[in-house]
Design a protein around this motif. Structure first.
Motif, PDB file in Angstrom:
ATOM      1  N   ALA A 158      -6.628   1.048  -1.395  1.00 61.29           N
ATOM      2  CA  ALA A 158      -7.105   0.555  -0.367  1.00 61.29           C
ATOM      3  C   ALA A 158      -7.927  -0.635  -1.157  1.00 61.29           C
ATOM      4  O   ALA A 158      -7.632  -2.147  -0.371  1.00 61.29           O
ATOM      5  CB  ALA A 158      -8.007   1.340   0.587  1.00 61.29           C
ATOM      6  N   ASP A 159      -8.587  -0.536  -1.823  1.00 57.28           N
ATOM      7  CA  ASP A 159      -9.499  -1.546  -2.454  1.00 57.28           C
ATOM      8  C   ASP A 159      -8.489  -2.496  -3.207  1.00 57.28           C
ATOM      9  O   ASP A 159      -8.782  -3.743  -2.849  1.00 57.28           O
ATOM     10  CB  ASP A 159     -10.332  -1.091  -3.604  1.00 57.28           C
ATOM     11  CG  ASP A 159     -11.512  -0.313  -2.944  1.00 57.28           C
ATOM     12  OD1 ASP A 159     -11.826  -0.338  -1.908  1.00 57.28           O
ATOM     13  OD2 ASP A 159     -12.249   0.445  -3.771  1.00 57.28           O
ATOM     14  N   ALA A 214       0.773  -1.224  -0.018  1.00 56.16           N
ATOM     15  CA  ALA A 214      -0.171  -0.069  -0.051  1.00 56.16           C
ATOM     16  C   ALA A 214       0.871   1.394  -0.014  1.00 56.16           C
ATOM     17  O   ALA A 214       0.668   2.293  -0.635  1.00 56.16           O
ATOM     18  CB  ALA A 214      -0.825  -0.130   1.186  1.00 56.16           C
ATOM     19  N   ALA A 221      -6.718  -4.582  -0.335  1.00 56.67           N
ATOM     20  CA  ALA A 221      -7.647  -5.633   0.387  1.00 56.67           C
ATOM     21  C   ALA A 221      -7.744  -6.877  -0.418  1.00 56.67           C
ATOM     22  O   ALA A 221      -7.904  -7.718  -0.045  1.00 56.67           O
ATOM     23  CB  ALA A 221      -8.876  -4.735   0.441  1.00 56.67           C
ATOM     24  N   ILE A 248      -6.472   7.128  -2.460  1.00 54.00           N
ATOM     25  CA  ILE A 248      -6.142   6.260  -1.327  1.00 54.00           C
ATOM     26  C   ILE A 248      -7.458   5.050  -1.207  1.00 54.00           C
ATOM     27  O   ILE A 248      -7.198   3.866  -0.996  1.00 54.00           O
ATOM     28  CB  ILE A 248      -6.555   7.056   0.124  1.00 54.00           C
ATOM     29  CG1 ILE A 248      -5.560   8.214   0.024  1.00 54.00           C
ATOM     30  CG2 ILE A 248      -6.531   6.183   1.280  1.00 54.00           C
ATOM     31  CD1 ILE A 248      -5.684   9.291   1.296  1.00 54.00           C
ATOM     32  N   ARG A 249      -8.765   5.519  -1.774  1.00 49.26           N
ATOM     33  CA  ARG A 249      -9.550   4.520  -1.802  1.00 49.26           C
ATOM     34  C   ARG A 249      -9.351   3.349  -3.136  1.00 49.26           C
ATOM     35  O   ARG A 249      -9.708   2.160  -2.583  1.00 49.26           O
ATOM     36  CB  ARG A 249     -10.899   5.177  -2.238  1.00 49.26           C
ATOM     37  CG  ARG A 249     -12.272   4.152  -2.377  1.00 49.26           C
ATOM     38  CD  ARG A 249     -13.466   5.130  -2.682  1.00 49.26           C
ATOM     39  NE  ARG A 249     -13.685   6.523  -2.077  1.00 49.26           N
ATOM     40  CZ  ARG A 249     -13.630   7.466  -2.839  1.00 49.26           C
ATOM     41  NH1 ARG A 249     -13.474   7.425  -4.135  1.00 49.26           N
ATOM     42  NH2 ARG A 249     -13.283   8.821  -2.353  1.00 49.26           N
TER      43      ARG A 249
END
Length: 123
Positions: free
Chosen positions: A108-109, A36, A112, A104-105
């Motif tokens: 993060a996805d 990340a 994940a 960031i989203r």
């Protein structure tokens, strides 16, 4: 008497299994955090470079589990760049809107999904 030995053996096997899984989760969380940070450093905006270079990951493990937190040292900009903001002067006059970039989203996805596909051995 033999029943007590079997119970102790089963309990020790469970403890060993839990400890092995906890170590694998911690290793996977550390790898996901590094991934990340790498992606955020690549995709973040660069004006002076401080925001782009400021990404760090911390791993915390306690009795409830393992958590990986990715944060930026220039935290004041993170919300504004992610979600967008209005451009104002000192008197409050609005000159327009700056759209958020959603980096960031997106990261993060992606991380994940990669974390969910990691095996139990940390690979």
């Amino acid at each position: 008497m033999a029943e007590m030995d079997i119970e102790r053996f089963i309990a020790s096997c469970f403890r060993e299994c839990v400890e092995d899984n906890a170590a694998a989760v911690e290793k996977n969380a550390a790898q996901a955090g590094k991934r990340a940070v790498k992606l955020l450093k690549q995709k973040s905006r660069q004006r002076t470079g401080a925001y782009k270079k400021g990404w760090k990951a911390t791993i915390e493990t306690d009795e409830t589990g393992t958590a990986c937190t990715v944060h930026n040292r220039v935290y004041q900009l993170t919300h504004l760049l992610e979600n967008g903001h209005k451009v104002k002067n000192q008197t409050g006059k609005v000159y327009g809107d700056v759209p958020g970039d959603g980096v960031i989203r997106e990261v993060a996805d992606q991380v994940a999904m990669e974390f969910a596909q990691m095996g139990g051995d940390g690979d």
